[in-house]
Motif scaffolding. Structure first.
Motif, PDB file in Angstrom:
ATOM      1  N   ASP A  13       0.812  -1.217   0.000  1.00 33.83           N
ATOM      2  CA  ASP A  13       0.000   0.000   0.000  1.00 33.83           C
ATOM      3  C   ASP A  13       0.845   1.266   0.000  1.00 33.83           C
ATOM      4  O   ASP A  13       0.305   2.371  -0.116  1.00 33.83           O
ATOM      5  CB  ASP A  13      -0.905   0.037   1.246  1.00 33.83           C
ATOM      6  CG  ASP A  13      -1.925  -1.069   1.274  1.00 33.83           C
ATOM      7  OD1 ASP A  13      -2.498  -1.380   0.215  1.00 33.83           O
ATOM      8  OD2 ASP A  13      -2.162  -1.623   2.373  1.00 33.83           O
ATOM      9  N   ALA A  14       2.141   1.129   0.141  1.00 34.98           N
ATOM     10  CA  ALA A  14       3.004   2.296   0.356  1.00 34.98           C
ATOM     11  C   ALA A  14       2.825   3.363  -0.723  1.00 34.98           C
ATOM     12  O   ALA A  14       2.772   4.559  -0.425  1.00 34.98           O
ATOM     13  CB  ALA A  14       4.460   1.866   0.441  1.00 34.98           C
ATOM     14  N   GLU A  15       2.721   2.952  -1.973  1.00 35.27           N
ATOM     15  CA  GLU A  15       2.617   3.941  -3.059  1.00 35.27           C
ATOM     16  C   GLU A  15       1.337   4.764  -2.931  1.00 35.27           C
ATOM     17  O   GLU A  15       1.357   5.985  -3.065  1.00 35.27           O
ATOM     18  CB  GLU A  15       2.670   3.235  -4.413  1.00 35.27           C
ATOM     19  CG  GLU A  15       2.735   4.199  -5.585  1.00 35.27           C
ATOM     20  CD  GLU A  15       3.021   3.507  -6.905  1.00 35.27           C
ATOM     21  OE1 GLU A  15       3.119   4.216  -7.927  1.00 35.27           O
ATOM     22  OE2 GLU A  15       3.146   2.263  -6.932  1.00 35.27           O
ATOM     23  N   GLN A  16       0.218   4.100  -2.662  1.00 32.95           N
ATOM     24  CA  GLN A  16      -1.045   4.839  -2.513  1.00 32.95           C
ATOM     25  C   GLN A  16      -1.061   5.701  -1.258  1.00 32.95           C
ATOM     26  O   GLN A  16      -1.573   6.821  -1.275  1.00 32.95           O
ATOM     27  CB  GLN A  16      -2.227   3.861  -2.473  1.00 32.95           C
ATOM     28  CG  GLN A  16      -2.672   3.361  -3.826  1.00 32.95           C
ATOM     29  CD  GLN A  16      -4.092   2.831  -3.761  1.00 32.95           C
ATOM     30  OE1 GLN A  16      -5.036   3.590  -3.524  1.00 32.95           O
ATOM     31  NE2 GLN A  16      -4.244   1.530  -3.957  1.00 32.95           N
ATOM     32  N   ILE A  17      -0.508   5.188  -0.165  1.00 31.79           N
ATOM     33  CA  ILE A  17      -0.470   5.977   1.069  1.00 31.79           C
ATOM     34  C   ILE A  17       0.423   7.202   0.882  1.00 31.79           C
ATOM     35  O   ILE A  17       0.081   8.321   1.295  1.00 31.79           O
ATOM     36  CB  ILE A  17       0.011   5.119   2.262  1.00 31.79           C
ATOM     37  CG1 ILE A  17      -0.943   3.955   2.509  1.00 31.79           C
ATOM     38  CG2 ILE A  17       0.122   5.978   3.526  1.00 31.79           C
ATOM     39  CD1 ILE A  17      -0.438   2.949   3.537  1.00 31.79           C
ATOM     40  N   GLU A  40      10.721   3.818  -1.059  1.00 29.55           N
ATOM     41  CA  GLU A  40      11.403   2.824  -0.234  1.00 29.55           C
ATOM     42  C   GLU A  40      11.434   3.258   1.238  1.00 29.55           C
ATOM     43  O   GLU A  40      11.186   2.456   2.136  1.00 29.55           O
ATOM     44  CB  GLU A  40      12.834   2.584  -0.735  1.00 29.55           C
ATOM     45  CG  GLU A  40      12.916   1.975  -2.123  1.00 29.55           C
ATOM     46  CD  GLU A  40      12.579   2.950  -3.250  1.00 29.55           C
ATOM     47  OE1 GLU A  40      12.683   4.191  -3.049  1.00 29.55           O
ATOM     48  OE2 GLU A  40      12.186   2.472  -4.332  1.00 29.55           O
ATOM     49  N   GLU A  41      11.751   4.531   1.474  1.00 30.61           N
ATOM     50  CA  GLU A  41      11.790   5.033   2.844  1.00 30.61           C
ATOM     51  C   GLU A  41      10.402   4.975   3.474  1.00 30.61           C
ATOM     52  O   GLU A  41      10.240   4.562   4.623  1.00 30.61           O
ATOM     53  CB  GLU A  41      12.300   6.477   2.878  1.00 30.61           C
ATOM     54  CG  GLU A  41      12.346   7.055   4.281  1.00 30.61           C
ATOM     55  CD  GLU A  41      12.740   8.533   4.322  1.00 30.61           C
ATOM     56  OE1 GLU A  41      12.565   9.133   5.394  1.00 30.61           O
ATOM     57  OE2 GLU A  41      13.205   9.062   3.292  1.00 30.61           O
ATOM     58  N   PHE A  42       9.387   5.345   2.704  1.00 35.76           N
ATOM     59  CA  PHE A  42       8.033   5.372   3.227  1.00 35.76           C
ATOM     60  C   PHE A  42       7.538   3.959   3.539  1.00 35.76           C
ATOM     61  O   PHE A  42       6.902   3.727   4.564  1.00 35.76           O
ATOM     62  CB  PHE A  42       7.104   6.062   2.222  1.00 35.76           C
ATOM     63  CG  PHE A  42       5.856   6.616   2.844  1.00 35.76           C
ATOM     64  CD1 PHE A  42       5.895   7.754   3.635  1.00 35.76           C
ATOM     65  CD2 PHE A  42       4.627   5.992   2.641  1.00 35.76           C
ATOM     66  CE1 PHE A  42       4.750   8.270   4.210  1.00 35.76           C
ATOM     67  CE2 PHE A  42       3.474   6.504   3.217  1.00 35.76           C
ATOM     68  CZ  PHE A  42       3.531   7.632   3.995  1.00 35.76           C
ATOM     69  N   ARG A  43       7.866   3.024   2.677  1.00 36.95           N
ATOM     70  CA  ARG A  43       7.505   1.624   2.928  1.00 36.95           C
ATOM     71  C   ARG A  43       8.157   1.147   4.224  1.00 36.95           C
ATOM     72  O   ARG A  43       7.541   0.453   5.023  1.00 36.95           O
ATOM     73  CB  ARG A  43       7.927   0.746   1.753  1.00 36.95           C
ATOM     74  CG  ARG A  43       7.522  -0.721   1.928  1.00 36.95           C
ATOM     75  CD  ARG A  43       7.914  -1.570   0.727  1.00 36.95           C
ATOM     76  NE  ARG A  43       7.070  -1.279  -0.418  1.00 36.95           N
ATOM     77  CZ  ARG A  43       7.490  -0.704  -1.556  1.00 36.95           C
ATOM     78  NH1 ARG A  43       8.762  -0.361  -1.702  1.00 36.95           N
ATOM     79  NH2 ARG A  43       6.656  -0.486  -2.539  1.00 36.95           N
ATOM     80  N   GLY A  44       9.404   1.551   4.431  1.00 38.63           N
ATOM     81  CA  GLY A  44      10.106   1.190   5.653  1.00 38.63           C
ATOM     82  C   GLY A  44       9.436   1.762   6.896  1.00 38.63           C
ATOM     83  O   GLY A  44       9.390   1.107   7.941  1.00 38.63           O
ATOM     84  N   ARG A  45       8.904   2.970   6.796  1.00 38.49           N
ATOM     85  CA  ARG A  45       8.197   3.571   7.926  1.00 38.49           C
ATOM     86  C   ARG A  45       6.963   2.741   8.288  1.00 38.49           C
ATOM     87  O   ARG A  45       6.680   2.505   9.470  1.00 38.49           O
ATOM     88  CB  ARG A  45       7.769   5.002   7.590  1.00 38.49           C
ATOM     89  CG  ARG A  45       8.905   5.986   7.399  1.00 38.49           C
ATOM     90  CD  ARG A  45       8.354   7.372   7.093  1.00 38.49           C
ATOM     91  NE  ARG A  45       9.404   8.314   6.731  1.00 38.49           N
ATOM     92  CZ  ARG A  45       9.197   9.605   6.473  1.00 38.49           C
ATOM     93  NH1 ARG A  45       7.961  10.099   6.533  1.00 38.49           N
ATOM     94  NH2 ARG A  45      10.198  10.407   6.150  1.00 38.49           N
ATOM     95  N   ILE A  46       6.224   2.329   7.271  1.00 39.67           N
ATOM     96  CA  ILE A  46       5.022   1.519   7.504  1.00 39.67           C
ATOM     97  C   ILE A  46       5.402   0.207   8.177  1.00 39.67           C
ATOM     98  O   ILE A  46       4.798  -0.200   9.180  1.00 39.67           O
ATOM     99  CB  ILE A  46       4.279   1.265   6.178  1.00 39.67           C
ATOM    100  CG1 ILE A  46       3.752   2.580   5.601  1.00 39.67           C
ATOM    101  CG2 ILE A  46       3.145   0.258   6.371  1.00 39.67           C
ATOM    102  CD1 ILE A  46       3.250   2.478   4.168  1.00 39.67           C
ATOM    103  N   GLU A  47       6.395  -0.465   7.633  1.00 41.67           N
ATOM    104  CA  GLU A  47       6.813  -1.773   8.164  1.00 41.67           C
ATOM    105  C   GLU A  47       7.311  -1.657   9.599  1.00 41.67           C
ATOM    106  O   GLU A  47       7.018  -2.508  10.441  1.00 41.67           O
ATOM    107  CB  GLU A  47       7.877  -2.386   7.254  1.00 41.67           C
ATOM    108  CG  GLU A  47       7.328  -2.785   5.893  1.00 41.67           C
ATOM    109  CD  GLU A  47       8.409  -3.165   4.896  1.00 41.67           C
ATOM    110  OE1 GLU A  47       9.609  -2.944   5.192  1.00 41.67           O
ATOM    111  OE2 GLU A  47       8.059  -3.674   3.809  1.00 41.67           O
ATOM    112  N   LYS A  48       8.049  -0.593   9.887  1.00 44.36           N
ATOM    113  CA  LYS A  48       8.561  -0.394  11.249  1.00 44.36           C
ATOM    114  C   LYS A  48       7.412  -0.180  12.230  1.00 44.36           C
ATOM    115  O   LYS A  48       7.400  -0.752  13.330  1.00 44.36           O
ATOM    116  CB  LYS A  48       9.513   0.805  11.279  1.00 44.36           C
ATOM    117  CG  LYS A  48      10.109   1.061  12.649  1.00 44.36           C
ATOM    118  CD  LYS A  48      11.081   2.233  12.617  1.00 44.36           C
ATOM    119  CE  LYS A  48      11.662   2.489  13.994  1.00 44.36           C
ATOM    120  NZ  LYS A  48      12.554   3.669  14.018  1.00 44.36           N
ATOM    121  N   THR A  49       6.431   0.632  11.852  1.00 39.08           N
ATOM    122  CA  THR A  49       5.287   0.881  12.721  1.00 39.08           C
ATOM    123  C   THR A  49       4.540  -0.405  13.029  1.00 39.08           C
ATOM    124  O   THR A  49       4.187  -0.691  14.180  1.00 39.08           O
ATOM    125  CB  THR A  49       4.334   1.899  12.070  1.00 39.08           C
ATOM    126  OG1 THR A  49       5.010   3.149  11.932  1.00 39.08           O
ATOM    127  CG2 THR A  49       3.072   2.102  12.906  1.00 39.08           C
TER     128      THR A  49
END
Length: 197
Positions: A13-17, A40-49
């Motif tokens: 979902d990272a691209e849409q978010i 890539e950074e944003f996807r990492g933020r989601i995964e970390k949360t």
């Protein structure tokens, strides 16, 4: 509008978010971030949360309309029962009650995790302008948050200085020996029921 559901975000979902978030970075002073993060950074933020906290998306027909998540308040063990909350809605999703539903769902999950306090860090103008209004603080007040503190002229964006306020909401009593906080993945939380808005 078709049925909307709230579900746990996924890496895909990272691209849409990010598409929801990017206009806030580029066109407003709501986030004090200057540059839109990479995918890539944003996807990492989601995964970390998601390793410990909920990260929720509101979706309609495969399109993400908005999102909300919680995260650590400070990072020391004694703060475990406190979380910081964040919410962003797409431009066409405002005024539909979606923000309230996302936040109520986030609160329900936080209670199930044994979280007692929620905090929101909000950019705040002395006077509303084209980059920032007091709408976010007003939304949080409507959701039962109260003003807890204000830092004056602590952020500069678009050549203007803005304040930052902390708002808080207590979800539960504060026992002498609180129950251990349950990491979100251990809750086995299921999507919120479909809603017509």
């Amino acid at each position: 509008m078709d049925d909307i559901r709230i579900r746990t975000a996924a890496s895909d979902d990272a691209e849409q978010i990010l598409a929801v978030y990017a206009p806030y970075v580029k066109d407003t002073a709501i986030p004090f971030e200057y540059d839109v993060p990479s995918l890539e950074e944003f996807r990492g933020r989601i995964e970390k949360t998601l390793k410990r906290y909920p990260y929720l998306v509101a979706e309609c027909g495969g399109e993400i309309l908005g999102y909300a998540y919680s995260g650590p308040f400070v990072g020391r063990e004694a703060y475990d029962w406190s979380c910081e909350t964040t919410i962003y809605l797409g431009a066409k999703s405002k005024g539909m009650g979606l923000g309230k539903w996302l936040y109520q769902t986030l609160e329900d999950i936080s209670r199930a995790q044994n979280i007692t306090n929620l905090y929101a860090c909000i950019a705040y103008p002395e006077t509303d302008d084209e980059y920032l209004t007091k709408n976010s603080a007003q939304f949080h007040e409507h959701m039962g948050y109260r003003m807890a503190g204000r830092f004056c002229k602590c952020g500069c964006k678009f050549g203007r200085w803005y304040d930052m306020v902390w708002m808080e909401k207590c979800l539960a009593e504060h026992p002498e020996n609180p129950k251990k906080v349950i990491p979100f993945p251990e809750l086995n939380w299921h999507d919120a029921a479909l809603h017509k808005i």
